[in-house]
Design a protein around this motif. Structure first.
Motif, PDB file in Angstrom:
ATOM      1  N   ALA A 127       6.076 -12.049 -27.328  1.00  0.00           N
ATOM      2  CA  ALA A 127       5.874 -12.160 -25.890  1.00  0.00           C
ATOM      3  C   ALA A 127       6.401 -10.947 -25.148  1.00  0.00           C
ATOM      4  O   ALA A 127       7.306 -10.247 -25.619  1.00  0.00           O
ATOM      5  N   SER A 128       5.817 -10.720 -23.968  1.00  0.00           N
ATOM      6  CA  SER A 128       6.283  -9.659 -23.073  1.00  0.00           C
ATOM      7  C   SER A 128       6.579 -10.272 -21.718  1.00  0.00           C
ATOM      8  O   SER A 128       5.802 -11.092 -21.207  1.00  0.00           O
ATOM      9  N   ARG A 129       7.704  -9.876 -21.137  1.00  0.00           N
ATOM     10  CA  ARG A 129       8.036 -10.391 -19.808  1.00  0.00           C
ATOM     11  C   ARG A 129       7.117  -9.764 -18.774  1.00  0.00           C
ATOM     12  O   ARG A 129       6.742  -8.587 -18.894  1.00  0.00           O
ATOM     13  N   ILE A 130       6.743 -10.531 -17.766  1.00  0.00           N
ATOM     14  CA  ILE A 130       5.838 -10.039 -16.737  1.00  0.00           C
ATOM     15  C   ILE A 130       6.503 -10.115 -15.373  1.00  0.00           C
ATOM     16  O   ILE A 130       7.431 -10.897 -15.158  1.00  0.00           O
ATOM     17  N   HIS A 131       6.016  -9.289 -14.455  1.00  0.00           N
ATOM     18  CA  HIS A 131       6.580  -9.237 -13.107  1.00  0.00           C
ATOM     19  C   HIS A 131       5.483  -8.842 -12.136  1.00  0.00           C
ATOM     20  O   HIS A 131       4.571  -8.086 -12.485  1.00  0.00           O
ATOM     21  N   VAL A 132       5.597  -9.332 -10.925  1.00  0.00           N
ATOM     22  CA  VAL A 132       4.612  -9.010  -9.886  1.00  0.00           C
ATOM     23  C   VAL A 132       4.690  -7.534  -9.513  1.00  0.00           C
ATOM     24  O   VAL A 132       5.635  -6.833  -9.858  1.00  0.00           O
ATOM     25  N   SER A 133       3.677  -7.088  -8.772  1.00  0.00           N
ATOM     26  CA  SER A 133       3.592  -5.686  -8.378  1.00  0.00           C
ATOM     27  C   SER A 133       4.560  -5.356  -7.251  1.00  0.00           C
ATOM     28  O   SER A 133       5.156  -6.235  -6.632  1.00  0.00           O
ATOM     29  N   GLY A 134       4.679  -4.076  -6.972  1.00  0.00           N
ATOM     30  CA  GLY A 134       5.502  -3.616  -5.859  1.00  0.00           C
ATOM     31  C   GLY A 134       4.683  -3.097  -4.694  1.00  0.00           C
ATOM     32  O   GLY A 134       5.216  -2.399  -3.831  1.00  0.00           O
ATOM     33  N   VAL A 135       3.383  -3.442  -4.665  1.00  0.00           N
ATOM     34  CA  VAL A 135       2.508  -2.979  -3.588  1.00  0.00           C
ATOM     35  C   VAL A 135       2.926  -3.627  -2.268  1.00  0.00           C
ATOM     36  O   VAL A 135       3.010  -4.852  -2.174  1.00  0.00           O
ATOM     37  N   GLY A 136       3.158  -2.802  -1.252  1.00  0.00           N
ATOM     38  CA  GLY A 136       3.663  -3.327   0.004  1.00  0.00           C
ATOM     39  C   GLY A 136       2.739  -3.151   1.190  1.00  0.00           C
ATOM     40  O   GLY A 136       3.080  -3.565   2.301  1.00  0.00           O
ATOM     41  N   LYS A 137       1.567  -2.557   0.992  1.00  0.00           N
ATOM     42  CA  LYS A 137       0.628  -2.341   2.096  1.00  0.00           C
ATOM     43  C   LYS A 137      -0.714  -2.979   1.772  1.00  0.00           C
ATOM     44  O   LYS A 137      -1.227  -2.835   0.659  1.00  0.00           O
ATOM     45  N   LEU A 138      -1.298  -3.663   2.745  1.00  0.00           N
ATOM     46  CA  LEU A 138      -2.603  -4.281   2.528  1.00  0.00           C
ATOM     47  C   LEU A 138      -3.646  -3.255   2.099  1.00  0.00           C
ATOM     48  O   LEU A 138      -4.513  -3.544   1.276  1.00  0.00           O
ATOM     49  N   ALA A 139      -3.578  -2.064   2.657  1.00  0.00           N
ATOM     50  CA  ALA A 139      -4.575  -1.043   2.342  1.00  0.00           C
ATOM     51  C   ALA A 139      -4.536  -0.624   0.878  1.00  0.00           C
ATOM     52  O   ALA A 139      -5.504  -0.046   0.369  1.00  0.00           O
ATOM     53  N   ASP A 140      -3.441  -0.930   0.198  1.00  0.00           N
ATOM     54  CA  ASP A 140      -3.314  -0.595  -1.221  1.00  0.00           C
ATOM     55  C   ASP A 140      -3.464  -1.823  -2.121  1.00  0.00           C
ATOM     56  O   ASP A 140      -3.333  -1.719  -3.344  1.00  0.00           O
ATOM     57  N   ALA A 141      -3.747  -2.982  -1.541  1.00  0.00           N
ATOM     58  CA  ALA A 141      -3.655  -4.241  -2.272  1.00  0.00           C
ATOM     59  C   ALA A 141      -4.987  -4.695  -2.852  1.00  0.00           C
ATOM     60  O   ALA A 141      -6.059  -4.481  -2.283  1.00  0.00           O
ATOM     61  N   SER A 142      -4.889  -5.391  -3.994  1.00  0.00           N
ATOM     62  CA  SER A 142      -6.030  -6.049  -4.619  1.00  0.00           C
ATOM     63  C   SER A 142      -5.927  -7.548  -4.342  1.00  0.00           C
ATOM     64  O   SER A 142      -4.905  -8.177  -4.635  1.00  0.00           O
ATOM     65  N   PHE A 143      -6.988  -8.120  -3.790  1.00  0.00           N
ATOM     66  CA  PHE A 143      -7.009  -9.528  -3.381  1.00  0.00           C
ATOM     67  C   PHE A 143      -8.063 -10.273  -4.184  1.00  0.00           C
ATOM     68  O   PHE A 143      -9.214  -9.853  -4.268  1.00  0.00           O
TER      69      PHE A 143
END
Length: 266
Positions: free
Chosen positions: A146-162
């Motif tokens: 297994a590999s540990r997972i973590h959320v992204s550090g993206v902080g701007k909507l303009a850079d975000a994937s939805f």
């Protein structure tokens, strides 16, 4: 505080058993599919997988309650297993490999039941994700690989994937205007659907996702995995956890903006 690791190991055993059942019937030419009263499909594999999980839980955790999509609630008490035998049945019956068995243990606490263990197993994708409260979130083939997972550090909507599921539910709830405006503000949108966008939020591959109408068994396992990966999982009303009848998940940094767009404005 309980460490829930024995329960997590059991959840993996349950997922292994369910995977064997669901994969055996995936793409079967004689697969039997019925339509439920809510007009959604259910296959013989959904029923068989849930029956198998319930049987194993009855032997391994006879005092625990079980809530499943196909057979409802059985038992009572402070611990409750929540099961979606096949999340993505419409994909399953059409031969699309994006479906999974969702298994969660919820425990009574302040304000109601809260997920403390979650396993999402997608055997047709050869993927599995899991988490236990206080132990982080992981992906891999099994507990020892297994590999540990973590959320992204993206902080701007303009850079975000939805990521989202479909458009119709947002329109029915009169949230479509805000939804479409959000899609114009972000970097990228994709309609992955079902469990998968939540797992990608947990992995940091997607930054936020949402669905307008869900049941508890659709959300409980996803919720603990996203939050243990460092993200936020709430209803569209902003209430933490999987009880709101809908869901918004994010890396946490974008959560307030996500909710702002998806709630009707005066």
């Amino acid at each position: 505080m309980p460490d829930y690791l024995d329960d997590l190991r059991l959840a993996h055993v349950l997922a292994d058993a369910a995977d064997a059942v669901t994969m055996d019937r995936f793409k079967a030419l004689d697969l039997k599919v019925e339509t439920k009263p809510d007009m959604t499909p259910v296959s013989e594999a959904d029923k068989a997988a849930e029956e198998l999980i319930r049987g194993q839980l009855q032997r391994a955790r006879p005092r625990d309650a079980v809530l499943g999509e196909e057979y409802g609630i059985e038992g009572s008490g402070p611990r409750r297993w929540v099961i979606d035998p096949i999340d993505g049945t419409k994909n399953y019956v059409r031969g699309v490999p994006v479906w999974a068995t969702l298994i969660s243990l919820m425990e009574a606490g302040e304000g109601g039941f809260h997920p403390v263990v979650g396993v999402v197993s997608a055997p047709a994708l050869s993927r599995r994700w899991w988490a236990a409260r206080g132990h982080g979130a992981f992906t891999g083939r099994n507990l020892t690989a297994a590999s540990r997972i973590h959320v992204s550090g993206v902080g701007k909507l303009a850079d975000a994937s939805f990521a989202y599921s479909s458009l119709s539910g947002w329109e029915e709830q009169r949230r479509l205007g805000g939804f479409l405006e959000l899609t114009r503000q972000v970097w990228r949108t994709r309609a992955y659907g079902d469990f998968w966008p939540y797992m990608m939020v947990a992995e940091g591959a997607v930054d936020m996702c949402a669905e307008p109408e869900l049941s508890l068994w659709d959300m409980a396992a996803n919720a603990i995995i996203v939050t243990e990966a460092g993200g936020s999982f709430t209803g569209l009303d902003g209430q933490p956890g999987p009880h709101s009848g809908n869901a918004a998940a994010s890396n946490g940094l974008l959560h307030d903006e996500l909710l702002g767009y998806l709630n009707p404005r005066g």
